[in-house]
Design a protein around this motif. Structure first.
Motif, PDB file in Angstrom:
ATOM      1  N   THR A  80       0.812  -1.219   0.000  1.00  0.00           N
ATOM      2  CA  THR A  80       0.000   0.000   0.000  1.00  0.00           C
ATOM      3  C   THR A  80       0.848   1.273   0.000  1.00  0.00           C
ATOM      4  O   THR A  80       0.314   2.361  -0.169  1.00  0.00           O
ATOM      5  N   LEU A  81       2.159   1.138   0.219  1.00  0.00           N
ATOM      6  CA  LEU A  81       3.037   2.313   0.194  1.00  0.00           C
ATOM      7  C   LEU A  81       3.189   2.817  -1.238  1.00  0.00           C
ATOM      8  O   LEU A  81       3.158   2.047  -2.192  1.00  0.00           O
ATOM      9  N   ASP A  82       3.396   4.119  -1.383  1.00  0.00           N
ATOM     10  CA  ASP A  82       3.608   4.703  -2.693  1.00  0.00           C
ATOM     11  C   ASP A  82       4.858   5.566  -2.647  1.00  0.00           C
ATOM     12  O   ASP A  82       4.888   6.540  -1.880  1.00  0.00           O
ATOM     13  N   PRO A  83       5.885   5.222  -3.382  1.00  0.00           N
ATOM     14  CA  PRO A  83       5.965   4.089  -4.287  1.00  0.00           C
ATOM     15  C   PRO A  83       6.109   2.781  -3.506  1.00  0.00           C
ATOM     16  O   PRO A  83       6.617   2.767  -2.387  1.00  0.00           O
ATOM     17  N   ALA A  84       5.671   1.703  -4.134  1.00  0.00           N
ATOM     18  CA  ALA A  84       5.761   0.395  -3.491  1.00  0.00           C
ATOM     19  C   ALA A  84       7.227   0.022  -3.309  1.00  0.00           C
ATOM     20  O   ALA A  84       8.029   0.182  -4.232  1.00  0.00           O
ATOM     21  N   LYS A 163       3.471  -7.815  18.094  1.00  0.00           N
ATOM     22  CA  LYS A 163       2.525  -8.581  17.265  1.00  0.00           C
ATOM     23  C   LYS A 163       1.336  -8.988  18.114  1.00  0.00           C
ATOM     24  O   LYS A 163       1.525  -9.351  19.274  1.00  0.00           O
ATOM     25  N   PRO A 164       0.163  -9.005  17.561  1.00  0.00           N
ATOM     26  CA  PRO A 164      -0.167  -8.499  16.226  1.00  0.00           C
ATOM     27  C   PRO A 164      -0.283  -6.982  16.261  1.00  0.00           C
ATOM     28  O   PRO A 164      -0.716  -6.402  17.246  1.00  0.00           O
ATOM     29  N   PHE A 165       0.116  -6.353  15.193  1.00  0.00           N
ATOM     30  CA  PHE A 165       0.010  -4.901  15.118  1.00  0.00           C
ATOM     31  C   PHE A 165      -0.850  -4.523  13.923  1.00  0.00           C
ATOM     32  O   PHE A 165      -1.105  -5.334  13.040  1.00  0.00           O
ATOM     33  N   ARG A 166      -1.288  -3.297  13.933  1.00  0.00           N
ATOM     34  CA  ARG A 166      -2.107  -2.791  12.836  1.00  0.00           C
ATOM     35  C   ARG A 166      -1.228  -2.341  11.684  1.00  0.00           C
ATOM     36  O   ARG A 166      -0.076  -1.942  11.887  1.00  0.00           O
ATOM     37  N   THR A 167      -1.793  -2.370  10.500  1.00  0.00           N
ATOM     38  CA  THR A 167      -1.078  -1.901   9.318  1.00  0.00           C
ATOM     39  C   THR A 167      -0.579  -0.481   9.523  1.00  0.00           C
ATOM     40  O   THR A 167       0.551  -0.153   9.161  1.00  0.00           O
ATOM     41  N   SER A 168      -1.401   0.363  10.134  1.00  0.00           N
ATOM     42  CA  SER A 168      -1.005   1.763  10.341  1.00  0.00           C
ATOM     43  C   SER A 168       0.222   1.871  11.239  1.00  0.00           C
ATOM     44  O   SER A 168       1.062   2.752  11.044  1.00  0.00           O
ATOM     45  N   GLU A 169       0.349   0.989  12.235  1.00  0.00           N
ATOM     46  CA  GLU A 169       1.527   1.005  13.108  1.00  0.00           C
ATOM     47  C   GLU A 169       2.783   0.638  12.318  1.00  0.00           C
ATOM     48  O   GLU A 169       3.830   1.276  12.462  1.00  0.00           O
ATOM     49  N   LEU A 170       2.660  -0.396  11.493  1.00  0.00           N
ATOM     50  CA  LEU A 170       3.798  -0.834  10.672  1.00  0.00           C
ATOM     51  C   LEU A 170       4.219   0.278   9.717  1.00  0.00           C
ATOM     52  O   LEU A 170       5.399   0.640   9.651  1.00  0.00           O
ATOM     53  N   LEU A 171       3.262   0.824   8.981  1.00  0.00           N
ATOM     54  CA  LEU A 171       3.590   1.863   8.002  1.00  0.00           C
ATOM     55  C   LEU A 171       4.124   3.119   8.672  1.00  0.00           C
ATOM     56  O   LEU A 171       5.038   3.762   8.156  1.00  0.00           O
ATOM     57  N   ALA A 173       5.892   3.222  11.431  1.00  0.00           N
ATOM     58  CA  ALA A 173       7.285   2.939  11.802  1.00  0.00           C
ATOM     59  C   ALA A 173       8.198   2.994  10.579  1.00  0.00           C
ATOM     60  O   ALA A 173       9.299   3.542  10.628  1.00  0.00           O
ATOM     61  N   ILE A 174       7.736   2.448   9.463  1.00  0.00           N
ATOM     62  CA  ILE A 174       8.543   2.447   8.244  1.00  0.00           C
ATOM     63  C   ILE A 174       8.734   3.865   7.724  1.00  0.00           C
ATOM     64  O   ILE A 174       9.842   4.260   7.383  1.00  0.00           O
ATOM     65  N   LEU A 175       7.679   4.624   7.659  1.00  0.00           N
ATOM     66  CA  LEU A 175       7.794   5.993   7.153  1.00  0.00           C
ATOM     67  C   LEU A 175       8.620   6.853   8.088  1.00  0.00           C
ATOM     68  O   LEU A 175       9.337   7.743   7.639  1.00  0.00           O
ATOM     69  N   GLY A 176       8.560   6.587   9.381  1.00  0.00           N
ATOM     70  CA  GLY A 176       9.423   7.285  10.326  1.00  0.00           C
ATOM     71  C   GLY A 176      10.880   6.987  10.044  1.00  0.00           C
ATOM     72  O   GLY A 176      11.725   7.872  10.063  1.00  0.00           O
ATOM     73  N   ALA A 177      11.198   5.729   9.733  1.00  0.00           N
ATOM     74  CA  ALA A 177      12.571   5.341   9.402  1.00  0.00           C
ATOM     75  C   ALA A 177      13.002   5.983   8.095  1.00  0.00           C
ATOM     76  O   ALA A 177      14.117   6.458   7.956  1.00  0.00           O
ATOM     77  N   ARG A 178      12.079   6.041   7.154  1.00  0.00           N
ATOM     78  CA  ARG A 178      12.412   6.570   5.838  1.00  0.00           C
ATOM     79  C   ARG A 178      12.690   8.075   5.894  1.00  0.00           C
ATOM     80  O   ARG A 178      13.479   8.591   5.122  1.00  0.00           O
ATOM     81  N   ASN A 179      12.046   8.776   6.812  1.00  0.00           N
ATOM     82  CA  ASN A 179      12.154  10.230   6.849  1.00  0.00           C
ATOM     83  C   ASN A 179      13.170  10.760   7.845  1.00  0.00           C
ATOM     84  O   ASN A 179      13.352  11.961   7.954  1.00  0.00           O
ATOM     85  N   ARG A 180      13.847   9.918   8.577  1.00  0.00           N
ATOM     86  CA  ARG A 180      14.840  10.407   9.542  1.00  0.00           C
ATOM     87  C   ARG A 180      15.997  11.055   8.816  1.00  0.00           C
ATOM     88  O   ARG A 180      16.488  10.557   7.825  1.00  0.00           O
ATOM     89  N   SER A 181      16.465  12.148   9.358  1.00  0.00           N
ATOM     90  CA  SER A 181      17.519  12.889   8.676  1.00  0.00           C
ATOM     91  C   SER A 181      18.843  12.152   8.639  1.00  0.00           C
ATOM     92  O   SER A 181      19.638  12.366   7.743  1.00  0.00           O
ATOM     93  N   GLU A 182      19.113  11.265   9.611  1.00  0.00           N
ATOM     94  CA  GLU A 182      20.402  10.592   9.596  1.00  0.00           C
ATOM     95  C   GLU A 182      20.409   9.357   8.715  1.00  0.00           C
ATOM     96  O   GLU A 182      21.426   8.709   8.562  1.00  0.00           O
TER      97      GLU A 182
END
Length: 192
Positions: A80-84, A163-171, A173-182
């Motif tokens: 569901t991420l864009d871009p996949a 676990k189990p976690f919601r899709t929103s929690e996973l996404l 966390a991922i988007l937080g990792a993707r946007n970190r400045s370091e």
């Protein structure tokens, strides 16, 4: 090859610039040069080149999860991420090590309780290796105890999802990792 194509030059020209130190790069154990997209963009601007694409390469995620059903849930959520993102899956720690070398992910989603080499040992190994020490790791566990969470965060994971976690929690966390400045800039490969 992709980096040379983005700059509109031959791979040989790109290698010469890298060897002279004009274009920052690093060599992988597999004999390829890696170029950060930001370095390519700066290099192109400084030389008046306009061919460089502004789009960084997609996020590459290594999913290390031994439960096939849960791995499928995560893969569907990642779709569901864009871009996949590009996703590869490993079911145990030793397989994860093999895939890590070949796939070179930006982010690892790491189950803690794996057959063979567990997630704690994997994360500690990643932090000890200069090639992988800055790699983003998000841990996942069905054994969400304060001790396990503290232990994996101390080993170098940036987050631990219960676990189990919601899709929103996973996404999130991922988007937080993707946007970190370091976070290291995405890399483009060209053969040496």
């Amino acid at each position: 090859m992709e980096a040379a194509s983005l700059l509109g030059v031959s791979p040989a020209t790109l290698r010469v610039w890298a060897r002279k130190g004009e274009l920052p790069s690093h060599a992988t154990p597999g004999g390829h040069r890696r170029f950060a997209h930001a370095d390519l963009a700066l290099f192109a601007r400084q030389r008046g080149m306009t061919r460089l694409s502004a789009a960084p390469e997609p996020l590459r995620i290594l999913l290390v999860e031994d439960d096939p059903q849960f791995a499928l849930f995560i893969q569907e959520a990642l779709g569901t991420l864009d871009p996949a993102p590009e996703v590869e899956t490993a079911r145990e720690g030793f397989e994860a090590g093999r895939r890590l070398q070949r796939f070179q992910p930006n982010l690892i989603l790491l189950d803690l309780m794996l057959p063979g080499l567990d997630g704690f040992a994997i994360c500690q190994g990643l932090r000890r290796d200069p090639e992988t020490r800055r790699l983003r790791v998000i841990a996942m566990t069905g054994y969400d105890t304060p001790e396990n969470v503290t232990r994996i965060l101390d080993a170098g994971a940036e987050a631990c999802l219960s676990k189990p976690f919601r899709t929103s929690e996973l996404l999130g966390a991922i988007l937080g990792a993707r946007n970190r400045s370091e976070q290291p800039a995405p890399s483009l490969a060209a053969p040496i």
